[in-house]
Write an enzyme that holds these catalytic residues in place. Structure first.
Site, mmCIF file in Angstrom:
data_model
loop_
_atom_site.group_PDB
_atom_site.id
_atom_site.type_symbol
_atom_site.label_atom_id
_atom_site.label_comp_id
_atom_site.label_asym_id
_atom_site.label_seq_id
_atom_site.Cartn_x
_atom_site.Cartn_y
_atom_site.Cartn_z
ATOM 1 N NE ARG A 43 -3.994 -2.061 0.318
ATOM 2 C CZ ARG A 43 -5.058 -2.135 1.136
ATOM 3 N NH1 ARG A 43 -5.302 -1.170 2.006
ATOM 4 N NH2 ARG A 43 -5.868 -3.181 1.082
ATOM 5 C CG ASP A 145 -14.635 5.677 5.576
ATOM 6 O OD1 ASP A 145 -15.229 4.579 5.626
ATOM 7 O OD2 ASP A 145 -13.396 5.779 5.486
#
Length: 276
Positions: A43, A145
């Protein structure tokens, strides 16, 4: 991508992994076990290349600085998992339609919180169902979120057609506009649904005091699995305070609240109710 950066990042040490583990735990409550070394590297490796950094230690030093909030948020966006799809875990939507909404029929306005909304599929799925079942009564959806990246995607409300395969066909034709030209192969959520959903960044570890409204239903699905047990308890207790007495909490099918000191009554597996 710079291959030397990628290979160097893949060789993350236990000490470096511990540093990232502590950082993500501190800021967002994410428990990143040592078994996720490969995920961390995959990532973040591209970002290291973009910044011209030689290893993960340098990147950690950068994002751990208090003034580097923007880059730290970039790392959070990259590391958090956001896999979702429309009408995921269908039994929850069946329960919303058949059990929860009938109990709420007398309420003047229904407020639902999608507390880990990711790229918006959950919130828009709820919105379609509410428009269908509660068309003549006011309702609203608050969606939140930790990741700004996924919230930007959610507000756009434009999805590849393959993402709509679980949307019931009547809803697909009623609430989804088929793209043409440059948007061919995509669909857009209808404006009358989009305007009923408000997206906002929220950290479940630090819910603001000014967020004092109470919700009738909270969807908190497939997020507490990334927390350790004490953090799970803290997050759930904080969320419960945002649910009105008699309101509902829905967690993921794979998530358990067993053994937690919570003021909740189980209605069905993964569906709970706050006592009146």
């Amino acid at each position: 991508m710079n291959s030397s950066i990628e290979s160097m990042a893949l060789d993350v040490s236990d000490e470096e992994m511990l540093l990232f583990q502590q950082l993500f735990k501190h800021y967002i409550g994410l428990y990143l076990p040592f078994s996720k070394k490969a995920l961390l590297c995959s990532r973040l490796s591209r970002r290291l290349g973009e910044l011209g950094l030689s290893d993960l230690r340098e990147y950690y030093t950068l994002i751990s600085r208090p003034q580097e909030e923007a880059e730290r948020q970039r790392a959070i966006d990259l590391i958090t998992t956001n896999e979702t799809y429309f009408f995921r875990e269908q039994k929850h939507f069946d329960a919303l339609r058949n059990d929860i909404l009938p109990e709420m029929s007398a309420r003047n306005e229904l407020k639902i919180w999608s507390a880990a909304s990711s790229t918006g599929e959950e919130a828009y799925s709820i919105a379609m169902l509410l428009d269908d079942c509660r068309a003549h009564h006011p309702w609203s959806i608050h969606a939140s979120d930790i990741s700004q990246r996924v919230l930007t995607f959610a507000r756009r409300a434009l999805y590849p057609m393959v993402r709509g395969e679980h949307i019931p066909k009547p809803y697909l034709s009623r609430y989804c506009l088929c793209g043409t030209g440059e948007y061919e192969g995509h669909f857009l959520i209808d404006q009358r649904i989009r305007k009923r959903v408000a997206f906002e960044q929220r950290n479940l570890l630090n819910l603001p005091m000014e967020m004092d409204e109470k919700f009738d239903v909270v969807f908190l699905r497939n997020v507490i699995i990334y927390f350790d047990f004490p953090t799970k308890v803290d997050v759930i207790q904080s969320v419960i305070r945002k649910i009105r007495p008699g309101g509902w909490l829905v967690v993921g099918h794979s998530e358990s609240l067993h053994g937690m000191p919570l003021d909740l009554q189980m209605f069905a597996p993964s569906i709970y109710r706050r006592p009146v």
